[in-house]
Design a protein around this motif. Structure first.
Motif, PDB file in Angstrom:
ATOM      1  N   SER A 196       1.069  -0.884   0.077  1.00  0.00           N
ATOM      2  CA  SER A 196       0.296  -0.128  -0.123  1.00  0.00           C
ATOM      3  C   SER A 196       0.903   1.199  -0.298  1.00  0.00           C
ATOM      4  CB  SER A 196      -1.004   0.124   1.458  1.00  0.00           C
ATOM      5  OG  SER A 196      -0.504  -0.183   2.220  1.00  0.00           O
ATOM      6  N   GLY A 197       1.775   0.940   0.183  1.00  0.00           N
ATOM      7  CA  GLY A 197       2.686   1.688   0.359  1.00  0.00           C
ATOM      8  C   GLY A 197       2.686   3.114   1.793  1.00  0.00           C
ATOM      9  N   ASP A 198       2.000   2.642   2.680  1.00  0.00           N
ATOM     10  CA  ASP A 198       2.404   3.219   3.882  1.00  0.00           C
ATOM     11  C   ASP A 198       2.950   2.590   5.708  1.00  0.00           C
ATOM     12  OD1 ASP A 198       0.603   4.576   7.287  1.00  0.00           O
ATOM     13  OD2 ASP A 198       0.659   2.279   7.695  1.00  0.00           O
ATOM     14  N   ALA A 224      13.241  -0.365  -3.070  1.00  0.00           N
ATOM     15  CA  ALA A 224      12.782  -0.279  -4.962  1.00  0.00           C
ATOM     16  C   ALA A 224      11.740  -0.797  -5.788  1.00  0.00           C
ATOM     17  CB  ALA A 224      14.333   0.178  -5.208  1.00  0.00           C
ATOM     18  N   ALA A 225      11.763  -2.418  -4.974  1.00  0.00           N
ATOM     19  CA  ALA A 225      10.898  -3.347  -5.987  1.00  0.00           C
ATOM     20  C   ALA A 225       9.381  -2.975  -5.723  1.00  0.00           C
ATOM     21  CB  ALA A 225      11.305  -4.716  -5.346  1.00  0.00           C
ATOM     22  N   TYR A 226       8.970  -2.606  -4.563  1.00  0.00           N
ATOM     23  CA  TYR A 226       7.374  -1.819  -4.266  1.00  0.00           C
ATOM     24  C   TYR A 226       7.331  -0.569  -5.125  1.00  0.00           C
ATOM     25  CZ  TYR A 226       7.124  -5.866  -0.422  1.00  0.00           C
ATOM     26  OH  TYR A 226       6.918  -6.772   0.239  1.00  0.00           O
ATOM     27  N   ALA A 227       8.349   0.204  -4.949  1.00  0.00           N
ATOM     28  CA  ALA A 227       7.849   1.590  -5.680  1.00  0.00           C
ATOM     29  C   ALA A 227       7.625   0.754  -6.710  1.00  0.00           C
ATOM     30  CB  ALA A 227       9.030   2.488  -5.591  1.00  0.00           C
ATOM     31  N   ALA A 228       7.923   0.006  -7.404  1.00  0.00           N
ATOM     32  CA  ALA A 228       8.252  -0.307  -8.587  1.00  0.00           C
ATOM     33  C   ALA A 228       7.254  -0.458  -9.145  1.00  0.00           C
ATOM     34  CB  ALA A 228       9.649  -0.491  -9.675  1.00  0.00           C
ATOM     35  N   ALA A 229       6.693  -2.197  -8.131  1.00  0.00           N
ATOM     36  CA  ALA A 229       5.377  -2.970  -9.097  1.00  0.00           C
ATOM     37  C   ALA A 229       3.800  -2.320  -9.034  1.00  0.00           C
ATOM     38  CB  ALA A 229       5.859  -3.653  -7.748  1.00  0.00           C
ATOM     39  N   ALA A 230       3.553  -3.092 -10.373  1.00  0.00           N
ATOM     40  CA  ALA A 230       1.991  -2.398 -10.721  1.00  0.00           C
ATOM     41  C   ALA A 230       1.553  -3.065  -9.905  1.00  0.00           C
ATOM     42  CB  ALA A 230       2.552  -2.625 -12.017  1.00  0.00           C
ATOM     43  N   PRO A 231       0.105  -2.596  -9.849  1.00  0.00           N
ATOM     44  CA  PRO A 231      -1.121  -2.694  -9.152  1.00  0.00           C
ATOM     45  C   PRO A 231      -1.113  -4.966  -9.399  1.00  0.00           C
ATOM     46  CG  PRO A 231      -1.664  -1.133  -9.633  1.00  0.00           C
ATOM     47  CD  PRO A 231      -0.493  -1.124 -10.271  1.00  0.00           C
ATOM     48  N   GLY A 232      -1.482  -5.377  -9.011  1.00  0.00           N
ATOM     49  CA  GLY A 232      -1.511  -6.817  -9.016  1.00  0.00           C
ATOM     50  C   GLY A 232       0.031  -8.105 -10.127  1.00  0.00           C
ATOM     51  N   ASP A 233       1.340  -6.775  -9.676  1.00  0.00           N
ATOM     52  CA  ASP A 233       2.341  -7.995  -9.768  1.00  0.00           C
ATOM     53  C   ASP A 233       2.519  -8.884  -8.829  1.00  0.00           C
ATOM     54  OD1 ASP A 233       3.126  -6.035 -11.817  1.00  0.00           O
ATOM     55  OD2 ASP A 233       4.358  -4.834 -11.232  1.00  0.00           O
TER      56      ASP A 233
END
Length: 497
Positions: free
Chosen positions: A26-28, A74-83
């Motif tokens: 979620s980015g929280d 970085a991996a979470y920041a670059a991930a698209a929804p559903g990845d």
């Protein structure tokens, strides 16, 4: 140590892996933020062998962990929804020192191994790293993992966060202490007579002993059919998650089996609803174990909670004695583990802890005049009796430990006195008899999950074991998730805040 005021940092220290992953997505929350909260908690309560505290780590890997956490950010920041993201991506995990990390020390607390370095990752380490886990520390154990307390001349005394005078158990005591103190989200452990379940019971955490070979290990001692590596966590769901990452066939261990991460354990987690229709055998004593009154009370509490939620509770009897089970196990140790330890430590005997010397001697004495085929017959009798007791049942419920606590620095070379349910006290020749765990290493194809069931008057948690039929892993996680939802535990150890 002064208690810590509850707040955001402490909440992060006690976050579970599933919640952490949702917040990462979620980015929280970022993996780096969680790692820094975990490292701060270590700085606050761990101490070391010289300065006191919990002393759960042989080393803290802050620099490499920070690098891994930044990569996870970085991996979470670059991930698209559903990845699809690795299941442990960004989660801080403590590994038992015996689970070697390539290029780092691998001494198992022994002077004979001082200076030894792992030339490759242990299979469970390899799989944790491949799943995105952030290994931030390595946890203490007794010498060669051969005691149910955790102290050694090399690493000092590891203490229980719930009561600093008590041990967190052994041999995976550092793992249990780190989890209970909020110094790790997940941890690795190992088990040859209860070394995962005993510290889980004493620290209010969850420990899983998988069926033999389900989690790969390192030859040649991986061929010892009493052995197994496994996960520890603060929740049943997290233990299932780490078990699925660790499990499955691996080229390094040709005795390993099954698929990795097939989702069966996670799918079995149904909470209290999972109790409905379960047939649960209940044994408070596994024969003649003397079990402290408070342990009996909390085990019955767990059983009655399952019953109220729709389980059928059936009291079962087993024809076992602690003396017979100890003899069976030590005859086995006398053919494999004892000689291996004696060979490894030859020439350094004077530097060994008293409990290590005692273990080697006990194992040698027990196996004298008893052949390996005779040892197999002893094992087979225990296995047959367990199969008969569990016939028609889904799982067996029993205490993890017979005693409320063991002293943090105790050797118990003269045995141990254990209060029994009738108010009497019984002397056990060997302190290993104070735990109800070794029968399920003798019958090591059965899965066993230890979950918290309450807290004793000593302030130390009490655990219960859920035993399944051979290879029926989902059953113990189904029952364990029900107990976890039905039986409440304090959120934090009072001894450290």
């Amino acid at each position: 140590m002064a208690p810590t005021a509850l707040g955001r940092d402490l909440d992060l220290a006690y976050i579970d892996a599933h919640t952490a992953r949702r917040r990462f997505i979620s980015g929280d929350l970022t993996p780096s933020e969680l790692l820094e909260a975990t490292l701060a908690r270590i700085e606050e309560v761990n101490g070391d062998a010289t300065h006191g505290g919990v002393n759960a780590f042989t080393e803290v890997l802050a620099d490499s962990a920070r690098k891994a956490a930044r990569a996870a950010d970085a991996a979470y920041a670059a991930a698209a929804p559903g990845d699809a993201l690795p299941p442990l991506l960004g989660v801080p995990i403590a590994t038992k020192e015996k689970h070697g990390i390539a290029g780092r020390s691998l001494v198992q607390g022994l002077e004979a191994c001082r200076g030894a370095v792992a030339d490759a990752h242990h299979p469970v380490v390899e799989r944790i790293l491949a799943a995105g886990g952030v290994i931030h520390g390595r946890t203490t154990s007794p010498e060669f993992s051969c005691a149910t307390t955790t102290h050694s001349p090399m690493w000092g005394v590891t203490r229980n966060p719930w009561n600093l005078d008590a041990t967190p158990g052994g041999s995976s005591g550092g793992a249990g202490a780190a989890l209970a103190a909020g110094m790790a989200v997940l941890a690795t452990a190992s088990d040859i007579a209860g070394s995962t379940r005993i510290p889980a019971g004493f620290t209010g955490t969850v420990g899983y002993k998988a069926p033999y070979g389900r989690i790969p290990a390192i030859p040649p001692l991986s061929a010892d059919w009493y052995r197994g590596d496994g996960p520890m966590a603060r929740t049943v769901a997290d233990a299932a998650l780490l078990a699925e990452v660790m499990s499955g066939r691996h080229i390094a261990d040709h005795g390993s089996w099954g698929r990795q991460g097939d989702g069966e354990l996670i799918a079995a987690l149904r909470g209290a609803e999972g109790a409905r229709g379960l047939r649960v055998g209940l044994s408070l004593t596994l024969g003649d174990y003397p079990v402290a009154p408070s342990v009996r009370v909390q085990t019955l509490r767990a059983a009655r909670a399952l019953e109220a939620a729709g389980a059928d509770i059936v009291e079962v009897a087993l024809p076992w004695s602690t003396e017979r089970l100890r003899r069976t196990a030590f005859v086995h140790f006398g053919h494999i583990l004892g000689p291996a330890m004696a060979q490894l430590t030859a020439g350094t005997e004077s530097q060994l802890a008293a409990y290590t010397r005692r273990f080697i001697a006990d194992a040698e004495r027990a196996a004298t005049g008893v052949s390996l085929p005779d040892s197999l017959a002893l094992d087979a009798a225990v296995q047959a009796e367990l199969a008969a007791a569990m016939h028609g049942l889904d799982v067996l419920l029993t205490p993890t430990q017979a005693v409320e606590m063991l002293d943090a620095d105790g050797d118990y070379l003269d045995g141990i006195d254990v209060p029994d349910g009738d108010g009497s006290t019984r002397h056990l020749e060997h302190y290993w008899e104070a735990h109800l765990t070794s029968p399920f290493n003798i019958a090591n194809r059965v899965p066993v999950l230890s979950v918290p069931a309450g807290v004793s008057p000593s302030g130390v948690p009490i655990g219960v074991q859920i035993v399944g039929h051979p290879f029926a892993e989902a059953s113990v996680f189904r029952a364990g998730s029900a107990i976890a939802e039905l039986v409440t535990m304090p959120p934090y150890p009072r001894a450290i805040g």
